[in-house]
Design a protein around this motif. Structure first.
Motif, PDB file in Angstrom:
ATOM      1  N   GLU A  41       0.829  -1.210   0.000  1.00  0.00           N
ATOM      2  CA  GLU A  41       0.000   0.000   0.000  1.00  0.00           C
ATOM      3  C   GLU A  41       0.862   1.258   0.000  1.00  0.00           C
ATOM      4  OE1 GLU A  41      -2.318  -3.419   1.443  1.00  0.00           O
ATOM      5  OE2 GLU A  41      -0.368  -2.569   2.026  1.00  0.00           O
ATOM      6  N   ALA A  42       1.892   1.271   0.862  1.00  0.00           N
ATOM      7  CA  ALA A  42       2.775   2.439   0.930  1.00  0.00           C
ATOM      8  C   ALA A  42       3.548   2.620  -0.369  1.00  0.00           C
ATOM      9  CB  ALA A  42       3.739   2.295   2.105  1.00  0.00           C
ATOM     10  N   LEU A  43       3.958   1.519  -0.959  1.00  0.00           N
ATOM     11  CA  LEU A  43       4.701   1.603  -2.211  1.00  0.00           C
ATOM     12  C   LEU A  43       3.819   2.105  -3.349  1.00  0.00           C
ATOM     13  CD1 LEU A  43       7.510   1.088  -3.374  1.00  0.00           C
ATOM     14  CD2 LEU A  43       6.777  -1.240  -3.938  1.00  0.00           C
ATOM     15  N   ALA A  44       2.583   1.640  -3.395  1.00  0.00           N
ATOM     16  CA  ALA A  44       1.656   2.096  -4.437  1.00  0.00           C
ATOM     17  C   ALA A  44       1.366   3.581  -4.301  1.00  0.00           C
ATOM     18  CB  ALA A  44       0.364   1.284  -4.363  1.00  0.00           C
ATOM     19  N   LYS A  45       1.164   4.054  -3.072  1.00  0.00           N
ATOM     20  CA  LYS A  45       0.903   5.486  -2.852  1.00  0.00           C
ATOM     21  C   LYS A  45       2.114   6.323  -3.271  1.00  0.00           C
ATOM     22  CE  LYS A  45      -0.385   8.916   0.631  1.00  0.00           C
ATOM     23  NZ  LYS A  45       0.661   9.859   0.169  1.00  0.00           N
ATOM     24  N   ALA A  46       3.312   5.851  -2.929  1.00  0.00           N
ATOM     25  CA  ALA A  46       4.520   6.588  -3.307  1.00  0.00           C
ATOM     26  C   ALA A  46       4.667   6.640  -4.824  1.00  0.00           C
ATOM     27  CB  ALA A  46       5.751   5.934  -2.683  1.00  0.00           C
ATOM     28  N   ALA A  47       4.322   5.546  -5.498  1.00  0.00           N
ATOM     29  CA  ALA A  47       4.377   5.537  -6.958  1.00  0.00           C
ATOM     30  C   ALA A  47       3.451   6.600  -7.542  1.00  0.00           C
ATOM     31  CB  ALA A  47       4.006   4.153  -7.486  1.00  0.00           C
ATOM     32  N   ASP A  48       2.236   6.688  -7.008  1.00  0.00           N
ATOM     33  CA  ASP A  48       1.295   7.701  -7.494  1.00  0.00           C
ATOM     34  C   ASP A  48       1.804   9.102  -7.213  1.00  0.00           C
ATOM     35  OD1 ASP A  48      -0.320   5.646  -8.338  1.00  0.00           O
ATOM     36  OD2 ASP A  48      -1.670   5.739  -6.617  1.00  0.00           O
TER      37      ASP A  48
END
Length: 384
Positions: free
Chosen positions: A345-352
């Motif tokens: 979840e944290a990685l996906a948010k950082a990607a966005d």
């Protein structure tokens, strides 16, 4: 007239130290210097050693990021007998012929557990009737020590024996004093070279590999497995990068069992493969880079201009990658996520978040290996 040079390098977890030392060696060889590269660990499989005479010292690696326990390839912890044999091998290699240049990668600004070998090498060189030019090669950021006296000792060792300290950084971006409190004492030895590319990039990636992809990498070493695991599930959670292929690149030192387990969870939208020589070409085509903040990877990111998520390696007492990531974040060039407790979840948010950043190029000096070679050759000529 041939000017022989002896380069000593020891990588323990990641492979960046050896990549950088070899790049300087190749640049010296291109200028007519006869280069011996003595390596204290197995060479990375993608390393270009053309023009270099390789000496393989008894190999050793760190057990983990504590850098307290060091293991031979068969898993045995090194002991006093091994240290004595390693020192003999190093001195034998160095004494095989007269050398005009001795270049030590990191030492005396690191590799303290290997002082038994490195101090013997330096003392042997300095005791010669005609000592070689003594140079140290260090990256942009040093790992801070908890005890200030250890950092002061680094400066004292440099002052006692060295003629040049090559700093592979652009001082307008990162300066040595940002991570080393005794920089002023050795300032007359310092030569900033610009960032040193390692020459691992090969031809363009084949076909459409990398095109509009998310490239997830963790360097060529044995760390970064948790980043790769999080990246397996992150695509389904990302709004801006969930519609493209994610390509996960595992270092060649990650064991085969772990790699196979990762690959088994991949598919058409998430590809898992080993680190590739055409990595810079993949980044140049990519929508997003997700990586640690190692020296060489960050250079490739800056070169490509690709938006970036950085998950700096920060286990135990490691501070170097966090400082480098912070520098890119300050320049609006990346989004950083803590390694500890990393989740999909944290990685996906950082990607966005990274994909929302405006495209921004940072003008930094490159060509550090070539500049280092020029500095060293000029110093050798001056000594004549």
């Amino acid at each position: 007239m041939t000017r022989p040079a002896f380069i000593h390098v020891q990588h323990l977890l990641g492979t960046g130290h050896t990549l950088r030392a070899a790049a300087i060696g190749r640049a010296l060889a291109a200028r007519g210097v006869s280069v011996t590269l003595a390596t204290g660990n197995s060479l990375p499989p993608l390393l270009d050693t053309s023009g270099l005479d390789i000496v393989e010292l008894p190999p050793v690696r760190a057990q983990d990021a504590r850098f307290k326990t060091f293991l031979t390839p068969d898993g045995r912890e090194i002991d006093e007998a091994w240290k004595a044999a390693r020192t003999r091998a190093t001195l034998q290699a160095f004494q095989a012929q007269p050398y005009d240049l001795l270049l030590t990668e990191t030492w005396p600004f690191g590799r303290r557990p290997f002082a038994f070998e490195m101090q013997a090498l330096v003392d042997t060189a300095k005791a010669l009737p005609r000592p070689p030019l003594m140079a140290s090669s260090i990256r942009d950021i040093l790992v801070r020590k908890q005890e200030l006296r250890k950092e002061e000792e680094m400066a004292e060792r440099a002052l006692a024996a060295y003629d040049i300290v090559l700093v592979h950084s652009d001082p307008s971006f990162i300066r040595l004093e940002d991570s080393f409190p005794f920089t002023e004492r050795v300032s007359h030895l310092l030569r900033y070279t610009g960032f040193a590319e390692t020459g691992t990039g090969g031809a363009d990636a084949p076909g459409e590999d990398g095109r509009d992809e998310v490239i997830v990498s963790c360097g060529g070493g044995a760390v970064g497995i948790e980043l790769l695991k999080a990246a397996l599930e992150a695509p389904a959670l990302s709004r801006l990068a969930g519609d493209c292929r994610w390509r996960l690149l595992a270092g060649h030192d990650i064991d085969q069992e772990s790699f196979s387990a990762l690959a088994a969870q991949g598919g058409e939208t998430v590809i898992v493969e080993r680190a590739r020589r055409d990595f810079p070409s993949l980044l140049a085509r990519a929508r997003l880079s997700v990586s640690q903040a190692g020296y060489n990877t960050v250079l490739d990111i800056l070169r490509s201009g690709v938006p970036s998520v950085l998950v700096p390696f920060a286990q135990i007492k490691e501070t170097e990658q966090q400082q480098r990531a912070d520098a890119l974040v300050r320049h609006g060039r990346a989004v950083a996520v803590p390694e500890k407790g990393l989740t999909p979840e944290a990685l996906a948010k950082a990607a966005d978040d990274a994909l929302r950043l405006p495209r921004r190029d940072i003008p930094v000096r490159f060509g550090g290996a070539e500049t280092a070679a020029e500095i060293l050759v000029d110093a050798l000529e001056a000594r004549r």
